[in-house]
Design an enzyme around this catalytic site. Structure first.
Site, PDB file in Angstrom:
ATOM      1  N   HIS A  83       7.208 -24.987  13.295  1.00 34.22           N
ATOM      2  CA  HIS A  83       9.467 -25.756  13.373  1.00 34.22           C
ATOM      3  C   HIS A  83       9.820 -27.278  13.782  1.00 34.22           C
ATOM      4  O   HIS A  83       9.865 -27.536  13.368  1.00 34.22           O
ATOM      5  CB  HIS A  83      10.152 -24.695  13.469  1.00 34.22           C
ATOM      6  CG  HIS A  83      10.384 -23.390  12.940  1.00 34.22           C
ATOM      7  ND1 HIS A  83       9.169 -23.087  11.787  1.00 34.22           N
ATOM      8  CD2 HIS A  83       9.958 -22.027  12.980  1.00 34.22           C
ATOM      9  CE1 HIS A  83       9.352 -21.725  11.341  1.00 34.22           C
ATOM     10  NE2 HIS A  83       9.677 -20.920  12.128  1.00 34.22           N
TER      11      HIS A  83
ATOM     12  N   LYS B  59       4.145 -17.976   7.879  1.00 40.07           N
ATOM     13  CA  LYS B  59       2.908 -17.975   9.705  1.00 40.07           C
ATOM     14  C   LYS B  59       2.774 -17.085   9.734  1.00 40.07           C
ATOM     15  O   LYS B  59       3.414 -16.080   9.179  1.00 40.07           O
ATOM     16  CB  LYS B  59       4.066 -19.206  10.452  1.00 40.07           C
ATOM     17  CG  LYS B  59       5.479 -18.042  10.889  1.00 40.07           C
ATOM     18  CD  LYS B  59       6.327 -19.083  10.734  1.00 40.07           C
ATOM     19  CE  LYS B  59       7.236 -17.788  11.805  1.00 40.07           C
ATOM     20  NZ  LYS B  59       8.684 -18.227  12.956  1.00 40.07           N
TER      21      LYS B  59
ATOM     22  N   LYS C 245      15.838 -26.387   4.551  1.00 36.83           N
ATOM     23  CA  LYS C 245      17.172 -26.072   4.869  1.00 36.83           C
ATOM     24  C   LYS C 245      17.501 -27.573   4.440  1.00 36.83           C
ATOM     25  O   LYS C 245      17.098 -28.631   4.680  1.00 36.83           O
ATOM     26  CB  LYS C 245      17.519 -26.123   6.651  1.00 36.83           C
ATOM     27  CG  LYS C 245      17.074 -24.804   7.597  1.00 36.83           C
ATOM     28  CD  LYS C 245      16.626 -24.377   8.441  1.00 36.83           C
ATOM     29  CE  LYS C 245      17.150 -22.804   9.240  1.00 36.83           C
ATOM     30  NZ  LYS C 245      17.871 -22.223   8.922  1.00 36.83           N
TER      31      LYS C 245
ATOM     32  N   ASP D 264       4.479 -19.732  18.060  1.00 40.34           N
ATOM     33  CA  ASP D 264       6.353 -19.176  16.850  1.00 40.34           C
ATOM     34  C   ASP D 264       6.655 -20.202  16.394  1.00 40.34           C
ATOM     35  O   ASP D 264       7.527 -20.332  15.016  1.00 40.34           O
ATOM     36  CB  ASP D 264       6.310 -17.869  17.852  1.00 40.34           C
ATOM     37  CG  ASP D 264       7.877 -16.931  16.347  1.00 40.34           C
ATOM     38  OD1 ASP D 264       7.146 -16.493  15.811  1.00 40.34           O
ATOM     39  OD2 ASP D 264       8.850 -16.917  16.839  1.00 40.34           O
TER      40      ASP D 264
ATOM     41  N   LYS E 296      13.970 -18.081  23.842  1.00 43.03           N
ATOM     42  CA  LYS E 296      14.919 -16.966  23.123  1.00 43.03           C
ATOM     43  C   LYS E 296      15.782 -16.252  24.316  1.00 43.03           C
ATOM     44  O   LYS E 296      15.772 -17.222  25.607  1.00 43.03           O
ATOM     45  CB  LYS E 296      14.243 -15.843  23.067  1.00 43.03           C
ATOM     46  CG  LYS E 296      12.767 -15.412  22.160  1.00 43.03           C
ATOM     47  CD  LYS E 296      11.866 -14.550  21.954  1.00 43.03           C
ATOM     48  CE  LYS E 296      11.381 -14.915  20.003  1.00 43.03           C
ATOM     49  NZ  LYS E 296      12.626 -14.799  18.886  1.00 43.03           N
TER      50      LYS E 296
ATOM     51  N   HIS F  51       9.703 -22.055   6.645  1.00 40.95           N
ATOM     52  CA  HIS F  51      11.082 -22.187   6.077  1.00 40.95           C
ATOM     53  C   HIS F  51      12.304 -23.214   6.787  1.00 40.95           C
ATOM     54  O   HIS F  51      13.117 -23.891   6.051  1.00 40.95           O
ATOM     55  CB  HIS F  51      11.861 -20.504   6.251  1.00 40.95           C
ATOM     56  CG  HIS F  51      12.145 -19.948   7.870  1.00 40.95           C
ATOM     57  ND1 HIS F  51      11.523 -19.652   8.318  1.00 40.95           N
ATOM     58  CD2 HIS F  51      13.620 -20.839   7.968  1.00 40.95           C
ATOM     59  CE1 HIS F  51      12.356 -19.614   9.358  1.00 40.95           C
ATOM     60  NE2 HIS F  51      13.491 -19.476   9.224  1.00 40.95           N
TER      61      HIS F  51
ATOM     62  N   GLU G 240      17.584 -19.164  20.711  1.00 47.78           N
ATOM     63  CA  GLU G 240      17.805 -18.471  19.889  1.00 47.78           C
ATOM     64  C   GLU G 240      18.591 -17.353  21.474  1.00 47.78           C
ATOM     65  O   GLU G 240      18.440 -17.845  22.356  1.00 47.78           O
ATOM     66  CB  GLU G 240      16.504 -17.170  19.942  1.00 47.78           C
ATOM     67  CG  GLU G 240      16.113 -17.964  17.989  1.00 47.78           C
ATOM     68  CD  GLU G 240      14.607 -16.865  17.822  1.00 47.78           C
ATOM     69  OE1 GLU G 240      14.761 -16.176  17.265  1.00 47.78           O
ATOM     70  OE2 GLU G 240      13.803 -16.980  19.066  1.00 47.78           O
TER      71      GLU G 240
ATOM     72  N   ARG H 235       1.301  -1.248   0.453  1.00 46.95           N
ATOM     73  CA  ARG H 235      -0.267   0.184   0.034  1.00 46.95           C
ATOM     74  C   ARG H 235       0.655   0.827  -0.316  1.00 46.95           C
ATOM     75  O   ARG H 235       0.496   2.460  -0.543  1.00 46.95           O
ATOM     76  CB  ARG H 235      -0.455  -0.177   1.144  1.00 46.95           C
ATOM     77  CG  ARG H 235       0.432  -0.014   1.919  1.00 46.95           C
ATOM     78  CD  ARG H 235      -1.449   0.088   3.696  1.00 46.95           C
ATOM     79  NE  ARG H 235       0.063  -0.256   5.059  1.00 46.95           N
ATOM     80  CZ  ARG H 235      -1.124  -0.497   5.359  1.00 46.95           C
ATOM     81  NH1 ARG H 235      -2.330  -0.538   6.108  1.00 46.95           N
ATOM     82  NH2 ARG H 235      -0.225  -0.636   6.769  1.00 46.95           N
TER      83      ARG H 235
HETATM   84  P1  NAD Z   1       6.304  -5.903   7.869  1.00 44.69           P
HETATM   85  O1  NAD Z   1       4.811  -5.147   8.676  1.00 44.69           O
HETATM   86  O2  NAD Z   1       7.132  -5.258   7.918  1.00 44.69           O
HETATM   87  O3  NAD Z   1       5.482  -6.237   6.343  1.00 44.69           O
HETATM   88  C1  NAD Z   1       4.387  -5.721   6.238  1.00 44.69           C
HETATM   89  C2  NAD Z   1       3.933  -5.266   4.704  1.00 44.69           C
HETATM   90  O4  NAD Z   1       2.301  -5.139   4.165  1.00 44.69           O
HETATM   91  C3  NAD Z   1       4.271  -4.604   4.147  1.00 44.69           C
HETATM   92  O5  NAD Z   1       4.698  -4.112   2.436  1.00 44.69           O
HETATM   93  C4  NAD Z   1       3.203  -3.591   3.674  1.00 44.69           C
HETATM   94  O6  NAD Z   1       2.937  -2.269   2.809  1.00 44.69           O
HETATM   95  C5  NAD Z   1       1.948  -4.116   3.537  1.00 44.69           C
HETATM   96  N1  NAD Z   1       0.345  -3.780   3.996  1.00 44.69           N
HETATM   97  C6  NAD Z   1       0.031  -4.191   5.291  1.00 44.69           C
HETATM   98  N2  NAD Z   1      -0.739  -3.665   5.225  1.00 44.69           N
HETATM   99  C7  NAD Z   1      -1.171  -3.368   3.934  1.00 44.69           C
HETATM  100  C8  NAD Z   1      -2.369  -3.202   3.188  1.00 44.69           C
HETATM  101  N3  NAD Z   1      -3.893  -2.874   3.971  1.00 44.69           N
HETATM  102  N4  NAD Z   1      -2.288  -3.784   1.442  1.00 44.69           N
HETATM  103  C9  NAD Z   1      -1.039  -3.232   0.857  1.00 44.69           C
HETATM  104  N5  NAD Z   1      -0.206  -3.658   1.764  1.00 44.69           N
HETATM  105  C10 NAD Z   1      -0.530  -3.952   2.909  1.00 44.69           C
HETATM  106  O7  NAD Z   1       6.332  -7.114   7.753  1.00 44.69           O
HETATM  107  P2  NAD Z   1       7.059  -8.382   8.110  1.00 44.69           P
HETATM  108  O8  NAD Z   1       7.747  -8.427   9.380  1.00 44.69           O
HETATM  109  O9  NAD Z   1       7.361  -8.812   6.129  1.00 44.69           O
HETATM  110  O10 NAD Z   1       5.705 -10.066   7.610  1.00 44.69           O
HETATM  111  C11 NAD Z   1       4.655 -10.045   6.806  1.00 44.69           C
HETATM  112  C12 NAD Z   1       4.526 -11.355   7.196  1.00 44.69           C
HETATM  113  O11 NAD Z   1       5.477 -11.961   7.206  1.00 44.69           O
HETATM  114  C13 NAD Z   1       3.730 -11.511   8.964  1.00 44.69           C
HETATM  115  O12 NAD Z   1       3.023 -12.651   8.886  1.00 44.69           O
HETATM  116  C14 NAD Z   1       4.516 -12.441   9.531  1.00 44.69           C
HETATM  117  O13 NAD Z   1       4.437 -13.333  10.588  1.00 44.69           O
HETATM  118  C15 NAD Z   1       5.604 -13.234   8.367  1.00 44.69           C
HETATM  119  N6  NAD Z   1       6.947 -13.971   8.476  1.00 44.69           N
HETATM  120  C16 NAD Z   1       7.695 -12.119   9.278  1.00 44.69           C
HETATM  121  C17 NAD Z   1       9.365 -13.068   9.059  1.00 44.69           C
HETATM  122  C18 NAD Z   1      10.649 -11.917   9.338  1.00 44.69           C
HETATM  123  O14 NAD Z   1      11.596 -12.620   9.428  1.00 44.69           O
HETATM  124  N7  NAD Z   1       9.898 -11.011   8.761  1.00 44.69           N
HETATM  125  C19 NAD Z   1       8.974 -14.386   9.420  1.00 44.69           C
HETATM  126  C20 NAD Z   1       8.191 -15.316   9.172  1.00 44.69           C
HETATM  127  C21 NAD Z   1       7.346 -14.711   8.596  1.00 44.69           C
END
Ligand code: NAD
Length: 492
Positions: free
Chosen positions: A242, A150, A184, A237, A341, A180, A218, A51
């Protein structure tokens, strides 16, 4: 020497959440590395969707910044970067609204017959609205797939709701639930070791295996992800996904083929055979705990409540469980599971402890005989160690000791392992679901975990504490020591 690189077919990878942390840290670097390796065809496009009101150039800047942060400078060759950036597109879409979708539809239409991968790297409460819009705008082709990150729900009920919502638009064979850990090398090597060698499978049962330990530790705390973590906790988590996946791959029966449903059928049977833990036995079989101030790697570390800025949280940052699998192969073999953690160090491993030999022919001067152990390390350095007993070298008496036959993948193959996301993203484009979770697996994992959460609440089970930089609370040590066993780090 690494395996031959075979190009995947033409694809459009649409990353919802294209400006998020996951895209920056994992998805974009993984695709860049695969491009460098020559695995992406010319007709491969990466379409960031979010967005944020970024133009094309603004998104290219985001991609460049992500790559320069998360890819080694020596690997960021200008030619490779230029080729990669030429694949990148951006469409601003607020996924809960209508605007942006027609633009995305027309961009995708120009991709003709390319495999379409929709990657949901957004909060799970957006999975349903995004799926709905994808359906509404007719974006699904015969070659479409969707990847779900997840967490898949907070319990069985919410996971079911996510699966229902996505399942209204995508068929199960198009849904890739990513864990993920399954990407591995060591995890795939667990299957290679078990099913491509004569050596282990005949011993892989309660007659020869004493117990199994699975640890995902961790050393970091919750950092700036405290808000999310506090609604989740160690159990949701890490353990529900995992660790339970690692448990399944360690314990499953040999599938009749290394194919998605054959493997997933066997994993499902393990989940269904797990002995129930509920309010009658949770106190005895589980330990939950929260980290307090301590010291990690010589540096003072704050407690969870300070990290969170909330002194009332009762979310666990550590969990240990004594699990049992009620089937013919594993009856009586405990699987000790733990994750946390702010522990002593970052490490993930599966330790298979074999039983003692049946009769010792050596006299007391040989020393005490150790048991064989097979250790599969997932991080930090992936590899396998088989511990065997040998005679101490030299002309002295017959003195025995246990030594590791060590195989580090990096040393053996001379290459560092690709990130798990590299493997998994290529599997999605290829249409191989073997390393992804099926809906019924996710449901079965929650069916085991939900009663434990309910029991903690029902019994008001004690929240133990542990100092940062330790291996968790003493209750977790007691959990295994009461059976006359020790965690790997406490053994000789
Ligand atoms: P983040 O908050 O950094 O990013 C969220 C993204 O979603 C952004 O690009 C934002 O612009 C977009 N977004 C939010 N609302 C929106 C909307 N209404 N329309 C369009 N785009 C929208 O989150 P993240 O850390 O990247 O995590 C994303 C998902 O992946 C989560 O469910 C998280 O649990 C999962 N996840 C993240 C990680 C990690 O390492 N960051 C690892 C495993 C899983």
């Amino acid at each position: 020497m690494s395996s031959r690189t075979i190009q995947v077919s033409a694809f459009d990878l649409v990353v919802f959440g294209g400006t998020g942390d996951l895209a920056a840290r994992k998805l974009l670097p993984a695709m860049f590395q695969r491009d460098r390796a020559g695995q992406l065809p010319d007709e491969g496009r990466i379409i960031g969707v979010s967005r944020r009101a970024l133009g094309h150039d603004g998104y290219l800047d985001f991609v460049k910044k992500s790559l320069s942060t998360y890819v080694k400078a020596s690997e960021l060759e200008p030619e490779a970067l230029k080729r990669f950036l030429a694949r990148v597109h951006f469409v601003p879409v607020d996924v809960t609204g209508e605007s942006g979708w027609p633009e995305l539809a027309s961009l995708l239409a120009s991709g003709n017959e390319a495999v379409r991968c929709f990657y949901f790297a957004v909060s799970p409460d957006l999975f349903a609205p995004i799926s709905e819009r994808i359906g509404q705008f007719g974006l699904i082709t015969d070659h479409s797939r969707v990847v779900l990150e997840k967490p898949l729900g907070k319990n069985g009920e919410s996971a079911h709701a996510v699966n229902e919502a996505v399942g209204k638009v995508f068929n199960e064979h198009q849904i890739y639930r990513i864990d993920h850990y399954l990407g591995k090398e060591t995890v795939q090597n667990l299957m290679a070791l078990r099913f491509a060698n004569r050596l282990f499978e005949p011993l892989w049962n309660s007659t020869h295996i004493d117990h199994v330990q699975i640890t995902v530790a961790e050393d970091i705390g919750v950092g700036d992800r405290g808000g999310y973590y506090d609604t989740s906790g160690a159990m949701r988590d890490m353990l529900q996904n995992h660790i339970m996946q690692l448990l399944c791959l360690t314990a499953m029966e040999p599938p009749d083929a290394f194919e998605a449903d054959a493997v997933r059928d066997e994993k499902l049977k393990v989940l269904k055979a797990l002995k129930r833990i509920d309010e009658r036995n949770a106190e005895h079989m589980t330990v939950r705990a929260q980290y307090r101030a301590g010291s990690v790697g010589g540096q003072p570390s704050a407690g969870y409540l300070e990290d969170l800025g909330n002194d009332t949280s009762s979310t666990e940052t550590f969990v240990a469980i004594r699990a049992e699998i009620a089937n013919w192969r594993w009856a009586g073999v405990p699987f000790y599971l733990r994750t946390g953690k702010r522990l002593t160090k970052r490490t993930s491993e599966i330790v298979v402890n074999f039983r003692p030999i049946s009769h010792n022919i050596f006299d007391a001067t040989a020393g005490r005989l150790s048991q064989n152990r097979l250790i599969l390390r997932l991080q930090p350095d992936e590899g396998v160690t088989l511990e065997v007993t040998i005679k101490d070298p030299g002309p002295g008496g017959m003195r025995l000791r246990r030594i590791p036959l060590d195989m580090s993948f990096v040393e053996t193959f001379g290459v560092s392992n690709p990130d798990a996301y590299e493997r998994l993203l290529m599997d999605v484009i290829r249409g191989n679901q073997t390393l992804f979770m099926r809906a019924d697996e996710v449901a079965a994992a929650w069916q085991w975990v939900d009663p434990i959460h309910a029991a903690w609440a029902h019994n008001d089970q004690r929240m133990h504490t542990y100092a940062g930089g330790t291996w968790g609370p003493s209750a977790a040590i007691a959990l295994i020591e009461r059976d006359g066993r020790t965690w790997l780090e406490d053994s000789e």
